[in-house]
Scaffold this motif. Structure first.
Motif, PDB file in Angstrom:
ATOM      1  N   ARG A 254       0.569  -1.110   0.011  1.00 11.99           N
ATOM      2  CA  ARG A 254       0.127  -0.588   0.096  1.00 11.99           C
ATOM      3  C   ARG A 254       0.648   1.423  -0.249  1.00 11.99           C
ATOM      4  O   ARG A 254       2.194   1.217   0.759  1.00 11.99           O
ATOM      5  N   ILE A 255       0.271   2.832  -0.420  1.00 16.08           N
ATOM      6  CA  ILE A 255       0.826   3.836  -0.334  1.00 16.08           C
ATOM      7  C   ILE A 255      -0.167   4.806   0.343  1.00 16.08           C
ATOM      8  O   ILE A 255      -1.475   4.548   0.085  1.00 16.08           O
ATOM      9  N   TYR A 256       0.005   5.473   1.114  1.00 19.50           N
ATOM     10  CA  TYR A 256      -0.783   6.077   2.049  1.00 19.50           C
ATOM     11  C   TYR A 256      -0.758   7.769   1.876  1.00 19.50           C
ATOM     12  O   TYR A 256      -2.281   8.251   1.685  1.00 19.50           O
ATOM     13  N   GLY A 257       0.530   8.172   1.503  1.00 20.05           N
ATOM     14  CA  GLY A 257       0.066   9.282   1.308  1.00 20.05           C
ATOM     15  C   GLY A 257       1.407   9.524   0.734  1.00 20.05           C
ATOM     16  O   GLY A 257       2.464   8.900   0.801  1.00 20.05           O
ATOM     17  N   GLU A 258       1.544  10.765  -0.164  1.00 14.59           N
ATOM     18  CA  GLU A 258       2.823  11.256  -0.452  1.00 14.59           C
ATOM     19  C   GLU A 258       3.767  12.963   0.936  1.00 14.59           C
ATOM     20  O   GLU A 258       2.114  13.491   0.915  1.00 14.59           O
ATOM     21  N   ILE A 259       4.736  12.555   0.471  1.00 15.82           N
ATOM     22  CA  ILE A 259       5.155  13.457   1.722  1.00 15.82           C
ATOM     23  C   ILE A 259       5.510  14.932   0.906  1.00 15.82           C
ATOM     24  O   ILE A 259       6.637  14.691   0.274  1.00 15.82           O
ATOM     25  N   ALA A 260       4.653  15.522   0.801  1.00 14.98           N
ATOM     26  CA  ALA A 260       5.151  16.644  -0.244  1.00 14.98           C
ATOM     27  C   ALA A 260       5.902  17.970  -0.256  1.00 14.98           C
ATOM     28  O   ALA A 260       6.336  18.575  -1.010  1.00 14.98           O
ATOM     29  N   GLY A 261       5.653  18.552   0.938  1.00 15.55           N
ATOM     30  CA  GLY A 261       6.243  19.754   1.428  1.00 15.55           C
ATOM     31  C   GLY A 261       6.375  19.609   3.271  1.00 15.55           C
ATOM     32  O   GLY A 261       5.839  19.126   3.461  1.00 15.55           O
ATOM     33  N   TYR A 262       7.367  21.021   2.863  1.00 15.45           N
ATOM     34  CA  TYR A 262       8.062  21.052   4.531  1.00 15.45           C
ATOM     35  C   TYR A 262       8.705  22.102   4.493  1.00 15.45           C
ATOM     36  O   TYR A 262       9.170  22.712   4.266  1.00 15.45           O
ATOM     37  N   ALA A 263       8.476  23.184   6.010  1.00 17.17           N
ATOM     38  CA  ALA A 263       9.533  24.252   5.831  1.00 17.17           C
ATOM     39  C   ALA A 263       9.377  23.822   8.081  1.00 17.17           C
ATOM     40  O   ALA A 263       8.609  23.549   8.954  1.00 17.17           O
ATOM     41  N   ALA A 264      10.479  24.498   8.428  1.00 16.84           N
ATOM     42  CA  ALA A 264      10.331  24.938   9.921  1.00 16.84           C
ATOM     43  C   ALA A 264      11.265  25.903  10.046  1.00 16.84           C
ATOM     44  O   ALA A 264      11.667  26.833   9.463  1.00 16.84           O
ATOM     45  N   THR A 265      10.505  27.153  10.713  1.00 21.79           N
ATOM     46  CA  THR A 265      10.806  28.082  11.571  1.00 21.79           C
ATOM     47  C   THR A 265      10.902  28.201  12.776  1.00 21.79           C
ATOM     48  O   THR A 265      11.097  27.381  13.694  1.00 21.79           O
ATOM     49  N   MET A 266      11.337  29.614  13.743  1.00 21.90           N
ATOM     50  CA  MET A 266      11.923  29.422  14.560  1.00 21.90           C
ATOM     51  C   MET A 266      11.501  30.818  14.957  1.00 21.90           C
ATOM     52  O   MET A 266      11.133  32.158  14.514  1.00 21.90           O
ATOM     53  N   ASP A 267      10.739  30.917  16.635  1.00 21.38           N
ATOM     54  CA  ASP A 267       9.843  32.604  16.866  1.00 21.38           C
ATOM     55  C   ASP A 267      11.084  33.474  17.578  1.00 21.38           C
ATOM     56  O   ASP A 267      11.774  32.751  17.520  1.00 21.38           O
ATOM     57  N   PRO A 268      10.896  34.340  16.929  1.00 19.99           N
ATOM     58  CA  PRO A 268      12.232  35.358  17.331  1.00 19.99           C
ATOM     59  C   PRO A 268      11.849  35.433  18.979  1.00 19.99           C
ATOM     60  O   PRO A 268      11.188  35.215  19.500  1.00 19.99           O
ATOM     61  N   ALA A 269      12.868  36.513  19.556  1.00 17.62           N
ATOM     62  CA  ALA A 269      13.301  35.584  21.146  1.00 17.62           C
ATOM     63  C   ALA A 269      12.028  36.882  21.794  1.00 17.62           C
ATOM     64  O   ALA A 269      11.136  38.344  20.986  1.00 17.62           O
ATOM     65  N   PRO A 270      11.603  36.443  22.667  1.00 17.61           N
ATOM     66  CA  PRO A 270      10.394  37.349  23.209  1.00 17.61           C
ATOM     67  C   PRO A 270      10.816  38.760  23.896  1.00 17.61           C
ATOM     68  O   PRO A 270      12.015  39.590  23.608  1.00 17.61           O
ATOM     69  N   GLY A 271       9.578  39.785  23.775  1.00 16.13           N
ATOM     70  CA  GLY A 271      10.276  41.421  23.570  1.00 16.13           C
ATOM     71  C   GLY A 271      11.424  42.120  22.486  1.00 16.13           C
ATOM     72  O   GLY A 271      10.813  42.943  21.753  1.00 16.13           O
ATOM     73  N   SER A 272      11.435  40.847  21.559  1.00 13.59           N
ATOM     74  CA  SER A 272      11.650  41.561  20.282  1.00 13.59           C
ATOM     75  C   SER A 272      10.586  42.753  19.653  1.00 13.59           C
ATOM     76  O   SER A 272      11.228  43.748  18.105  1.00 13.59           O
ATOM     77  N   GLY A 273       9.189  41.707  19.187  1.00  9.78           N
ATOM     78  CA  GLY A 273       8.045  42.866  18.570  1.00  9.78           C
ATOM     79  C   GLY A 273       7.977  42.223  17.546  1.00  9.78           C
ATOM     80  O   GLY A 273       7.223  42.613  16.599  1.00  9.78           O
ATOM     81  N   ARG A 274       8.744  40.847  16.516  1.00 14.20           N
ATOM     82  CA  ARG A 274       8.846  40.120  15.251  1.00 14.20           C
ATOM     83  C   ARG A 274       7.300  39.570  16.293  1.00 14.20           C
ATOM     84  O   ARG A 274       7.478  38.952  16.924  1.00 14.20           O
ATOM     85  N   PRO A 275       6.948  39.336  14.587  1.00 15.76           N
ATOM     86  CA  PRO A 275       5.577  37.798  15.033  1.00 15.76           C
ATOM     87  C   PRO A 275       6.301  36.326  15.210  1.00 15.76           C
ATOM     88  O   PRO A 275       7.799  36.345  14.567  1.00 15.76           O
ATOM     89  N   PRO A 276       6.114  35.952  15.416  1.00 10.72           N
ATOM     90  CA  PRO A 276       5.761  34.858  15.655  1.00 10.72           C
ATOM     91  C   PRO A 276       6.297  33.537  13.946  1.00 10.72           C
ATOM     92  O   PRO A 276       5.838  34.468  13.122  1.00 10.72           O
ATOM     93  N   GLY A 277       6.949  32.993  14.255  1.00 12.76           N
ATOM     94  CA  GLY A 277       6.982  31.966  13.179  1.00 12.76           C
ATOM     95  C   GLY A 277       6.167  30.787  12.347  1.00 12.76           C
ATOM     96  O   GLY A 277       6.251  30.373  11.250  1.00 12.76           O
ATOM     97  N   LEU A 278       5.188  31.100  13.112  1.00 13.00           N
ATOM     98  CA  LEU A 278       4.264  30.091  12.640  1.00 13.00           C
ATOM     99  C   LEU A 278       3.403  29.691  11.249  1.00 13.00           C
ATOM    100  O   LEU A 278       3.786  28.730  10.285  1.00 13.00           O
ATOM    101  N   GLN A 279       3.596  31.396  10.610  1.00 16.18           N
ATOM    102  CA  GLN A 279       2.523  31.050   9.634  1.00 16.18           C
ATOM    103  C   GLN A 279       4.127  31.378   8.493  1.00 16.18           C
ATOM    104  O   GLN A 279       3.331  30.844   7.355  1.00 16.18           O
ATOM    105  N   ARG A 280       4.558  31.704   8.994  1.00 17.22           N
ATOM    106  CA  ARG A 280       6.122  31.463   8.121  1.00 17.22           C
ATOM    107  C   ARG A 280       6.180  29.982   7.563  1.00 17.22           C
ATOM    108  O   ARG A 280       6.615  29.971   6.467  1.00 17.22           O
ATOM    109  N   ALA A 281       6.354  29.202   8.169  1.00 22.01           N
ATOM    110  CA  ALA A 281       6.269  27.663   8.533  1.00 22.01           C
ATOM    111  C   ALA A 281       5.413  27.559   7.305  1.00 22.01           C
ATOM    112  O   ALA A 281       5.543  26.424   6.296  1.00 22.01           O
ATOM    113  N   LEU A 282       4.276  27.469   7.807  1.00 26.00           N
ATOM    114  CA  LEU A 282       2.822  27.053   6.720  1.00 26.00           C
ATOM    115  C   LEU A 282       3.170  27.564   5.592  1.00 26.00           C
ATOM    116  O   LEU A 282       2.926  26.665   4.570  1.00 26.00           O
TER     117      LEU A 282
END
Length: 427
Positions: A254-282
């Motif tokens: 059987r073939i369950y499915g395909e691994i089509a894409g991946y990305a990883a990011t890091m959140d900025p340091a607390p207090g940096s004022g920059r947004p979290p990195g989850l949306q960018r990873a997505l």
């Protein structure tokens, strides 16, 4: 993972979770929304502020593993070894028949063998160093699952371990696909985690994110106005990943499915004022897969169970897909968060959901309207699923996203019965 890169497909699943041992039992429990959270029984937790966990019940390692392995392994590693056996069997692969360097293993870990380590440290301070097992040198180590799976099955290809809390499991799967592109024919990837002992429990509590509720159905409520932390759990999933053409040639069951894409990011340091990195990873994972947001049929959420973290995830999903733009689910509300094992289990869940055309529910949760999520609750939702996204976040700022899609079978084979000669196997 677009372009001329070979398609990486999942051909085997080995699952061990609080709500089921083995793929069939676990998937039936997931579809039913069966709760596996309850009072801790693996140690006495009565005097701790958090007393609930998602424990695997009925697992007897002696029924599955040779006796020589039991003295040298922690509970976590024993579960991982059995899950690896199940994944290989599901894929129709006999590791002994593979060429010497034809298969490797990459796992993730958020801890090592905590219960084993606690026992041996107790022996050290109460009896002395002569009473400490020599196996302590590796049984507690965070890379032990990769090592023991490799040794037991003779997997001498590329090996490794990723440590990124809950996000690490997706990274292990992505790393396995990179090894496929580098020429390794088959990889084992995923994670199994367990640190349900008093030493591990103190570490869980130190993170400040465990729920203190004693209600098994109300302790872990992501995206709910009552959210106040998560419940810890144990288990995970191991996957057999291989090149699609190779799977077709050997007649993979059987073939369950395909691994089509991946990305990883890091959140900025607390207090940096920059947004979290989850949306960018997505967004980056979707680009890697060559997939538009409108093509995604379901999102398996990280589901931290803390208002500030849930809001970050809900906003990321909303900005990419639009308010109520895609069904979202988090069936881990019935098992607790399994740390590095959670995301690979979500990947297995997404693959099974695509196979059966059903989105499993997020049990116990009443969605908070302010999050603008189309959260699947109460019962499974029938749906035609071609593309799924799995999200995972880890303490310390780790974010990861994995895109899965149904694999279009090659004309004339690829998912039929096993038994064809494998060109990577030894004569």
């Amino acid at each position: 993972m677009t372009g001329d890169r070979p398609a990486a497909v999942v051909t085997g699943l080995g699952v061990a979770a609080p709500n089921g041992l083995g793929l069939a039992d676990w998937w039936a429990a997931v579809r039913a929304g069966r709760n596996a959270i309850g009072p801790v029984t693996l140690f006495d937790a009565r005097d701790y502020p958090s007393r609930l966990a998602g424990e695997i019940k009925g697992f007897d390692a002696a029924e599955h593993l040779p006796g020589r392995l039991l003295p040298q392994t922690d509970r976590m590693t024993r579960i991982a070894l059995v899950a690896a056996d199940w994944a290989l069997a599901d894929a129709g692969i006999d590791a002994e028949e593979l060429a010497e360097y034809a298969m490797g293993v990459v796992t993730a870990a958020s801890s090592g063998g905590f219960a084993f380590g606690q026992r041996e440290l107790a022996a050290l301070w109460s009896k002395g160093s002569r009473y400490v097992s020599a196996y302590q040198s590796f049984a507690w180590f965070y890379a032990v699952n990769s090592g023991q799976i490799s040794i037991r099955n003779g997997l001498r290809g590329p090996s490794g371990v990723l440590v990124a809390d809950q996000a690490g499991g997706l990274g292990a799967i992505a790393q396995a696909t990179r090894h496929l592109r580098g020429g390794t024919p088959v990889m084992m990837a995923g994670a199994v985690d367990s640190a349900l002992c008093s030493w591990g429990w103190v570490a869980h509590l130190a993170g400040g994110r465990l729920s203190t509720s004693d209600d098994p159905e109300g302790a872990y409520l992501p995206f709910d106005e009552r959210a106040a932390g998560h419940v810890a759990g144990e288990g995970g999933a191991l996957l057999v990943v291989e090149d699609a053409e190779r799977a077709r040639r050997r007649g993979a069951p059987r073939i369950y499915g395909e691994i089509a894409g991946y990305a990883a990011t890091m959140d900025p340091a607390p207090g940096s004022g920059r947004p979290p990195g989850l949306q960018r990873a997505l967004e980056s994972a979707l680009r890697d897969a060559g997939t538009e947001p409108g093509e995604v049929d379901v999102v398996f959420a990280d589901a931290a169970g803390l208002p500030e973290c849930d809001l970050i995830e809900a906003e990321a999903v909303g900005k990419v897909f639009g308010p109520h733009g895609v069904p979202v689910t988090a069936p881990k509300t019935t098992t607790g968060r399994l740390y590095s094992g959670a995301a690979p289990l979500d990947v297995a869940m997404a693959l099974m959901a695509m196979r059966d055309g059903v989105i499993p529910p997020t049990a116990h949760v009443t969605p908070f309207p302010g999050y603008d999520l189309d959260l699947v609750t109460d019962r499974p939702r029938p749906a035609r699923l071609r593309t799924a996204v799995v999200l995972a976040r880890g303490r310390g700022g780790f974010n990861s996203a994995l895109v899965l899609r149904q694999h279009a079978p090659h004309t004339g084979g690829g998912t039929g019965p096993a038994g064809h000669r494998d060109p990577e196997r030894t004569p």
